[in-house]
Structures are given as C-alpha cells and as structure tokens.
Design a protein around this motif. Structure first.
Motif, mmCIF file in Angstrom:
data_model
loop_
_atom_site.group_PDB
_atom_site.id
_atom_site.type_symbol
_atom_site.label_atom_id
_atom_site.label_comp_id
_atom_site.label_asym_id
_atom_site.label_seq_id
_atom_site.Cartn_x
_atom_site.Cartn_y
_atom_site.Cartn_z
ATOM 1 N N LYS A 1 48.245 39.151 38.180
ATOM 2 C CA LYS A 1 48.172 40.399 37.785
ATOM 3 C C LYS A 1 46.811 40.872 37.268
ATOM 4 O O LYS A 1 46.012 39.981 36.709
ATOM 5 C CB LYS A 1 49.269 40.809 36.505
ATOM 6 N N PRO A 2 46.403 42.017 37.400
ATOM 7 C CA PRO A 2 45.042 42.483 36.798
ATOM 8 C C PRO A 2 45.100 42.562 35.489
ATOM 9 O O PRO A 2 46.233 43.127 34.901
ATOM 10 C CB PRO A 2 44.837 44.035 37.554
ATOM 11 N N ALA A 3 44.053 42.292 34.998
ATOM 12 C CA ALA A 3 43.792 42.015 33.473
ATOM 13 C C ALA A 3 42.593 42.239 32.826
ATOM 14 O O ALA A 3 41.561 42.287 33.561
ATOM 15 C CB ALA A 3 44.751 40.645 33.005
ATOM 16 N N VAL A 4 42.348 42.434 31.546
ATOM 17 C CA VAL A 4 41.131 42.355 30.917
ATOM 18 C C VAL A 4 41.309 41.630 29.726
ATOM 19 O O VAL A 4 42.545 41.313 29.189
ATOM 20 C CB VAL A 4 40.698 43.838 30.476
ATOM 21 N N VAL A 5 39.953 40.990 29.271
ATOM 22 C CA VAL A 5 40.165 40.056 27.932
ATOM 23 C C VAL A 5 40.347 41.197 26.875
ATOM 24 O O VAL A 5 39.389 42.059 26.743
ATOM 25 C CB VAL A 5 38.952 39.529 27.754
ATOM 26 N N GLU A 6 41.313 41.380 25.954
ATOM 27 C CA GLU A 6 41.528 42.381 25.008
ATOM 28 C C GLU A 6 40.610 42.389 24.145
ATOM 29 O O GLU A 6 40.244 43.621 23.638
ATOM 30 C CB GLU A 6 42.904 41.946 24.598
ATOM 31 N N GLY B 1 36.262 46.634 29.854
ATOM 32 C CA GLY B 1 36.403 45.192 29.389
ATOM 33 C C GLY B 1 36.135 44.175 30.163
ATOM 34 O O GLY B 1 35.926 44.355 31.547
ATOM 35 N N LEU B 2 36.071 42.922 29.922
ATOM 36 C CA LEU B 2 36.014 41.885 30.927
ATOM 37 C C LEU B 2 37.154 41.642 31.798
ATOM 38 O O LEU B 2 38.065 41.487 31.335
ATOM 39 C CB LEU B 2 35.584 40.503 30.330
ATOM 40 N N LEU B 3 36.882 41.994 33.206
ATOM 41 C CA LEU B 3 38.045 41.602 34.003
ATOM 42 C C LEU B 3 38.784 40.255 34.307
ATOM 43 O O LEU B 3 37.624 39.379 34.268
ATOM 44 C CB LEU B 3 37.599 42.234 35.474
ATOM 45 N N ARG B 4 39.902 40.259 34.444
ATOM 46 C CA ARG B 4 40.394 38.676 34.778
ATOM 47 C C ARG B 4 41.793 39.103 35.569
ATOM 48 O O ARG B 4 42.015 40.138 35.804
ATOM 49 C CB ARG B 4 40.908 38.074 33.492
ATOM 50 N N ILE B 5 42.222 38.092 36.324
ATOM 51 C CA ILE B 5 43.311 37.771 37.015
ATOM 52 C C ILE B 5 44.103 36.906 35.877
ATOM 53 O O ILE B 5 43.953 35.913 35.805
ATOM 54 C CB ILE B 5 43.066 37.607 38.216
ATOM 55 N N ASN B 6 45.454 37.516 35.832
ATOM 56 C CA ASN B 6 46.473 36.797 34.870
ATOM 57 C C ASN B 6 47.432 36.168 35.856
ATOM 58 O O ASN B 6 48.132 36.896 36.265
ATOM 59 C CB ASN B 6 46.949 38.014 33.972
ATOM 60 N N PHE B 7 47.257 34.718 35.871
ATOM 61 C CA PHE B 7 48.185 33.904 36.776
ATOM 62 C C PHE B 7 49.325 33.407 35.888
ATOM 63 O O PHE B 7 49.004 32.707 34.942
ATOM 64 C CB PHE B 7 47.518 33.030 37.735
ATOM 65 N N LEU C 1 44.913 38.158 27.174
ATOM 66 C CA LEU C 1 44.490 38.897 28.197
ATOM 67 C C LEU C 1 45.694 40.082 27.945
ATOM 68 O O LEU C 1 46.678 39.955 27.357
ATOM 69 C CB LEU C 1 44.976 38.227 29.241
ATOM 70 N N LYS C 2 45.125 41.256 28.551
ATOM 71 C CA LYS C 2 46.058 42.352 28.566
ATOM 72 C C LYS C 2 46.130 42.728 29.950
ATOM 73 O O LYS C 2 45.156 43.120 30.581
ATOM 74 C CB LYS C 2 45.236 43.498 27.498
ATOM 75 N N ASN C 3 47.545 42.931 30.408
ATOM 76 C CA ASN C 3 47.469 43.384 31.860
ATOM 77 C C ASN C 3 47.127 44.876 31.784
ATOM 78 O O ASN C 3 47.373 45.379 31.082
ATOM 79 C CB ASN C 3 48.961 43.274 32.304
ATOM 80 N N ILE C 4 46.668 45.146 32.968
ATOM 81 C CA ILE C 4 46.157 46.606 33.377
ATOM 82 C C ILE C 4 46.818 47.115 34.576
ATOM 83 O O ILE C 4 47.161 46.273 35.410
ATOM 84 C CB ILE C 4 44.721 46.894 33.043
ATOM 85 N N SER C 5 46.613 48.481 35.066
ATOM 86 C CA SER C 5 46.976 48.875 36.213
ATOM 87 C C SER C 5 46.064 48.439 37.062
ATOM 88 O O SER C 5 44.836 48.374 36.909
ATOM 89 C CB SER C 5 47.356 50.313 36.114
ATOM 90 N N TRP C 6 46.257 48.579 38.431
ATOM 91 C CA TRP C 6 45.353 48.456 39.617
ATOM 92 C C TRP C 6 44.181 49.431 39.317
ATOM 93 O O TRP C 6 43.161 49.411 39.763
ATOM 94 C CB TRP C 6 45.939 48.359 40.853
ATOM 95 N N LYS D 1 43.492 29.503 43.700
ATOM 96 C CA LYS D 1 43.120 30.347 42.837
ATOM 97 C C LYS D 1 41.865 30.617 42.171
ATOM 98 O O LYS D 1 41.580 31.265 41.500
ATOM 99 C CB LYS D 1 44.187 30.208 41.715
ATOM 100 N N PHE D 2 40.869 30.164 43.053
ATOM 101 C CA PHE D 2 39.375 30.301 42.657
ATOM 102 C C PHE D 2 39.016 31.584 42.872
ATOM 103 O O PHE D 2 39.021 32.154 44.042
ATOM 104 C CB PHE D 2 38.604 29.233 43.204
#
Length: 94
Positions: free
Chosen positions: A25-30, A40-46, A54-59, A86-87
C-alpha cells in the motif's frame, strides 16, 4: 538464471502494479508529514514488514508527492534465486 537486475521508472502504472502484486500500500512516514501541505517521506507498506509510524495514503497523494519531488522508483522484479522481490527505493531524478 533468474533476472535480479534493478530497474527504474517514473511510470505511475508500473509502480502501482508492482506494489499491488506484492500486497503493498502507498504510505508516508507519519512523523515527516506536514498537516497543512501534506507530503512526507514515501514508503510502501507491505504486510508483515511493519515499519513504525507509517500512514497509508491514497495513490493520488502518493504520486503527487512522487512527482513534486522528481523521484524515480528503483525496484527489482525477482531475487537472485528467482523469488518475488520486494526490493525498492526512491531515488532522485536529478
């Protein structure tokens, strides 16, 4: 021999498909978000790879931040032994 080379892309559909194929899921470091401007800093939440804060966000929001920061998505399709990789990381387009 399996292909483990990294690829880079800016294509939104490629990023979204790669992520969703791995249940991400698309996410940012809260702690890096600015409530008035977003970002914010983008991440992918697996699932099962929990990262604190991590805070999930919309695409839509994810790609807005991605594009505003001129990022590229560096990723692998497979691990060296042929398993699903998943790298990934976000790298500057400059």
């Amino acid at each position: 021999m399996a292909q483990s080379d990294s690829k880079t892309t800016k294509d939104h559909n490629t990023i979204k498909n790669w992520t969703e194929e791995r249940d991400g899921k698309p996410a940012v470091v809260e702690s890096t978000t600015n409530s008035s401007e977003g970002g914010g800093l983008l991440r992918i939440n697996f699932p099962g790879y929990a990262e604190d804060n991590l805070k999930n966000i919309s695409w839509e929001e994810f790609f807005r931040i991605f594009d505003e920061n001129n990022l590229q998505f560096l990723y692998q399709e497979e691990t060296k032994d042929g398993g699903e990789s998943k790298f990934f990381k976000f790298v500057s387009d400059e």
